[in-house]
Design a protein around this motif. Structure first.
Motif, mmCIF file in Angstrom:
data_model
loop_
_atom_site.group_PDB
_atom_site.id
_atom_site.type_symbol
_atom_site.label_atom_id
_atom_site.label_comp_id
_atom_site.label_asym_id
_atom_site.label_seq_id
_atom_site.Cartn_x
_atom_site.Cartn_y
_atom_site.Cartn_z
ATOM 1 N N PRO A 1 0.827 -1.214 0.000
ATOM 2 C CA PRO A 1 0.000 0.000 0.000
ATOM 3 C C PRO A 1 0.857 1.259 0.000
ATOM 4 O O PRO A 1 1.903 1.317 0.664
ATOM 5 C CB PRO A 1 -0.806 -0.132 1.309
ATOM 6 C CG PRO A 1 -0.821 -1.593 1.608
ATOM 7 C CD PRO A 1 0.499 -2.119 1.120
ATOM 8 N N ALA A 2 0.420 2.273 -0.733
ATOM 9 C CA ALA A 2 1.184 3.516 -0.825
ATOM 10 C C ALA A 2 1.285 4.216 0.522
ATOM 11 O O ALA A 2 2.211 5.001 0.754
ATOM 12 C CB ALA A 2 0.527 4.435 -1.859
ATOM 13 N N SER A 3 0.342 3.937 1.420
ATOM 14 C CA SER A 3 0.335 4.601 2.724
ATOM 15 C C SER A 3 1.348 4.016 3.698
ATOM 16 O O SER A 3 1.622 4.598 4.747
ATOM 17 C CB SER A 3 -1.068 4.513 3.347
ATOM 18 O OG SER A 3 -1.454 3.151 3.507
ATOM 19 N N ALA A 4 1.907 2.839 3.373
ATOM 20 C CA ALA A 4 2.834 2.166 4.290
ATOM 21 C C ALA A 4 4.084 3.017 4.485
ATOM 22 O O ALA A 4 4.743 3.417 3.532
ATOM 23 C CB ALA A 4 3.213 0.794 3.750
ATOM 24 N N ALA A 5 4.400 3.303 5.744
ATOM 25 C CA ALA A 5 5.548 4.150 6.065
ATOM 26 C C ALA A 5 6.601 3.426 6.887
ATOM 27 O O ALA A 5 7.772 3.806 6.864
ATOM 28 C CB ALA A 5 5.081 5.399 6.817
ATOM 29 N N THR A 6 6.204 2.399 7.625
ATOM 30 C CA THR A 6 7.129 1.701 8.512
ATOM 31 C C THR A 6 6.950 0.197 8.362
ATOM 32 O O THR A 6 5.826 -0.290 8.215
ATOM 33 C CB THR A 6 6.881 2.087 9.983
ATOM 34 O OG1 THR A 6 6.947 3.511 10.118
ATOM 35 C CG2 THR A 6 7.913 1.450 10.906
ATOM 36 N N ALA A 7 8.063 -0.533 8.397
ATOM 37 C CA ALA A 7 8.013 -1.991 8.306
ATOM 38 C C ALA A 7 8.823 -2.597 9.441
ATOM 39 O O ALA A 7 9.858 -2.052 9.841
ATOM 40 C CB ALA A 7 8.554 -2.464 6.963
#
Length: 214
Positions: free
Chosen positions: A19-25
């Protein structure tokens, strides 16, 4: 050259795209001996089609891989398994499964790089297969929990007895798990996350106390 051929999609399917909204993994690793269910767990809980590197076992592995208790197994992971879980719109969890045979353990260093912690899957029919795995995690300072995979023909033992047999410290959680079940695999990962959170709060407490006295 047929221009239509050059327009074939390359990369993940639309439903598997991050997803484009993913900022942290964050990264979690699933480890264990040969045939304990690591590939099954990753596949059952992943929201995307899991990446697997299973290869058919051949006669070359006879005398090399210990298949006692899993004689019916005809394929094995030779590199890693990979899955993904979206915690929310911004946070995703990457799940890596390691190969179980010791001849592939040289891959572990890369797979553990940046990992928050690990789930150790064990089979009560072959607990000895987990001794070296747990030892490596302890020596490397990797926080982990133990999940006893419930096989249909496996003997059932009280968790206290399994803990004693594995010589686990009292603080390390041990849970039952059915790697085939998405809900059970999810609960196992949640148990690890709760443990990691507890460890982080415990380590933060002395720092806060020290700062308060300065």
């Amino acid at each position: 050259m047929d221009s239509r051929g050059s327009e074939l999609a390359v990369g993940p399917a639309r439903e598997d795209a991050l997803p484009a909204s993913a900022a942290t993994a964050v990264k979690i690793v699933v480890v264990g001996g040969f045939g304990v269910g690591k590939t099954t767990l990753v596949g059952s809980v992943s929201e995307i089609r899991p990446l697997t590197t299973e290869e058919t076992m051949t006669e070359v592995s006879v005398g090399v891989d210990d298949v006692r208790g899993v004689e019916q197994k005809d394929a094995t992971t030779v590199a890693m398994d990979f899955g993904r879980i979206s915690i929310n719109e911004q946070l995703v969890l990457y799940l890596f499964g390691t190969p179980g045979q010791q001849r592939f353990w040289f891959l572990w260093t890369g797979l553990f790089e940046g990992a928050l912690g690990a789930v150790v899957l064990v089979d009560t029919r072959r607990l000895e297969a987990s001794f070296d795995v747990i030892g490596r995690l302890e020596n490397g300072g990797v926080p982990f929990i133990v999940a006893v995979n419930v096989f249909p023909d496996a003997p059932t033992h009280p968790m206290a007895e399994v803990r004693a047999a594995l010589d686990l410290p009292a603080a390390v959680p041990i849970v039952a798990c059915d790697a085939r079940s998405r809900a059970s695999s999810r609960d196992t990962l949640l148990a690890l996350m709760r443990y990691l959170y507890r460890l982080s709060t415990q380590s933060a407490a002395p720092v806060a106390a020290s700062a308060a006295t300065e």
